[in-house]
Write an enzyme that holds these catalytic residues in place. Structure first.
Site, PDB file in Angstrom:
ATOM      1  N   ASP A  20      -6.808  -3.272   3.718  1.00 62.88           N
ATOM      2  CA  ASP A  20      -5.516  -2.737   4.203  1.00 62.88           C
ATOM      3  C   ASP A  20      -5.374  -2.922   5.717  1.00 62.88           C
ATOM      4  O   ASP A  20      -4.773  -2.094   6.403  1.00 62.88           O
ATOM      5  CB  ASP A  20      -5.409  -1.230   3.873  1.00 62.88           C
ATOM      6  N   HIS A  54       0.867  -1.183   0.000  1.00 69.42           N
ATOM      7  CA  HIS A  54       0.000   0.000   0.000  1.00 69.42           C
ATOM      8  C   HIS A  54       0.898   1.225   0.000  1.00 69.42           C
ATOM      9  O   HIS A  54       1.842   1.297   0.800  1.00 69.42           O
ATOM     10  CB  HIS A  54      -0.939  -0.005   1.214  1.00 69.42           C
TER      11      HIS A  54
HETATM   12  C1  GRF Z   1       1.500   1.709  -6.926  1.00 66.53           C
HETATM   13  O1  GRF Z   1       1.453   3.007  -6.376  1.00 66.53           O
HETATM   14  C2  GRF Z   1       1.116   0.711  -5.856  1.00 66.53           C
HETATM   15  O2  GRF Z   1       1.463   1.110  -4.560  1.00 66.53           O
HETATM   16  C3  GRF Z   1      -0.354   0.699  -5.952  1.00 66.53           C
HETATM   17  O3  GRF Z   1      -0.558   0.633  -7.370  1.00 66.53           O
HETATM   18  C4  GRF Z   1       0.401   1.524  -7.972  1.00 66.53           C
HETATM   19  C5  GRF Z   1       0.899   0.965  -9.288  1.00 66.53           C
HETATM   20  O4  GRF Z   1       1.716  -0.116  -9.025  1.00 66.53           O
HETATM   21  N1  GRF Z   1      -0.927  -0.409  -5.225  1.00 66.53           N
HETATM   22  P1  GRF Z   1       2.499  -0.911 -10.232  1.00 66.53           P
HETATM   23  O5  GRF Z   1       3.364   0.079 -10.962  1.00 66.53           O
HETATM   24  O6  GRF Z   1       1.439  -1.490 -11.136  1.00 66.53           O
HETATM   25  O7  GRF Z   1       3.308  -1.947  -9.514  1.00 66.53           O
END
Ligand code: GRF
Length: 211
Positions: free
Chosen positions: A151, A110
Site C-alpha cells: 500500500d 485500498h
Molecule cells: C473491498 O473492501 C476492497 O476495498 C478490498 O476488498 C473488498 C472487497 O472488494 N480491497 P470486492 O467487492 O471484491 O471488489
C-alpha cells in the site's frame, strides 16, 4: 484502447463498478480483457462471465509452492497482454517479478485513506475495525500505483467518507465501497485511459483535460 486485466478474490463489487462504468461510457476507451481470481467459484467470476469477459482462476492451492504460483500468476497476466493491471479486492501479495514486469502499470484500491490504516494486517474488514477502534471521524478509500511495498505506491485518487455513530465494520465497509471505492476506481482508470495521470517521484499529478 486501454486493455485491463482485473485481479479479484471474492465478491467483485469493484469489478462490477468497472464493468458498469465502461458500459455507460464513464470510463472511456477501455476494455477488460481478462479477470483473474485466486479463489475458485467466487461471485467475481460470475460477474465476469455475465459480462462476457474471460475469467480464469489461478489458485495457490493448485501449485506446489508460492514461487510456482507467482510464476503462473505472471503468465496469466502476461498472456492477456494488458496495458494496466487492476487489483480489485485482490488478497494476494504481488511478487517483485510482477511489479518489475509492469512498472507503474498496476493499480490497487485500498479501503482507507493511505497512509492511515494500511500496511501489514490491514485488509478487508480489519481496516474498518481499526478505523472504529481508533475513533476517527473520517475514513475513505485510496487508489494507488502498486510498488514493491505494501500500500505504498504513488497515490492517484482518494475520497473521504464520514464515520457515523453506531457504525459496525460491515456497515462502514459498505458505505466506503458505495461512496468511495466504486467511484474512484473507475475514475482512476478513466484518467489513465485518457493519459491524464503523471507520476512525479512518489506522487502523481492529474493533467488538465486536452482542450
Ligand atoms: C473491498 O473492501 C476492497 O476495498 C478490498 O476488498 C473488498 C472487497 O472488494 N480491497 P470486492 O467487492 O471484491 O471488489
Amino acid at each position: 484502447m486501454l486493455k485491463l486485466v482485473v485481479c479479484v478474490s471474492g465478491g467483485g463489487t469493484n469489478l462490477q463498478a468497472i464493468i458498469d462504468r465502461i458500459a455507460d461510457g464513464t470510463i472511456s476507451n477501455t476494455k477488460i480483457v481478462r479477470v483473474i481470481s485466486n479463489n475458485p467459484g467466487v461471485k467475481a467470476l460470475d460477474r465476469a462471465a455475465a459480462a462476457g469477459i474471460e475469467g480464469v482462476c489461478i489458485s495457490p492451492r493448485d501449485y506446489a509452492d508460492r514461487a510456482l504460483f507467482n510464476e503462473a500468476l505472471l503468465s496469466g497476466i502476461r498472456e492477456a497482454d494488458p496495458d494496466l493491471v487492476v487489483l480489485a479486492g485482490f488478497m494476494v501479495a504481488i511478487p517483485p517479478a510482477i511489479i518489475e514486469a509492469f512498472p507503474n502499470r498496476i493499480i490497487n484500491i485500498h479501503p482507507a485513506l493511505i497512509p492511515s490504516f494500511c500496511g501489514k494486517g490491514f485488509y478487508g474488514l480489519r481496516v474498518h475495525e481499526g478505523v472504529l477502534k481508533r475513533g476517527v471521524k473520517v475514513t475513505g478509500a485510496t487508489v494507488h500505483f502498486v510498488d514493491e511495498g505494501l500500500d505504498s505506491g504513488p497515490i492517484i485518487l482518494q475520497k473521504a467518507v464520514e464515520v457515523r455513530d453506531g457504525d459496525t465494520p460491515e456497515i462502514l465497509q459498505r458505505r466506503v465501497m458505495e461512496e468511495a471505492e466504486w467511484v474512484i476506481m473507475p475514475r482512476a482508470i478513466d484518467l489513465i485511459a485518457r493519459g491524464r495521470i503523471e507520476i512525479v517521484g512518489r506522487t502523481t499529478r492529474i493533467l488538465p483535460e486536452d482542450k
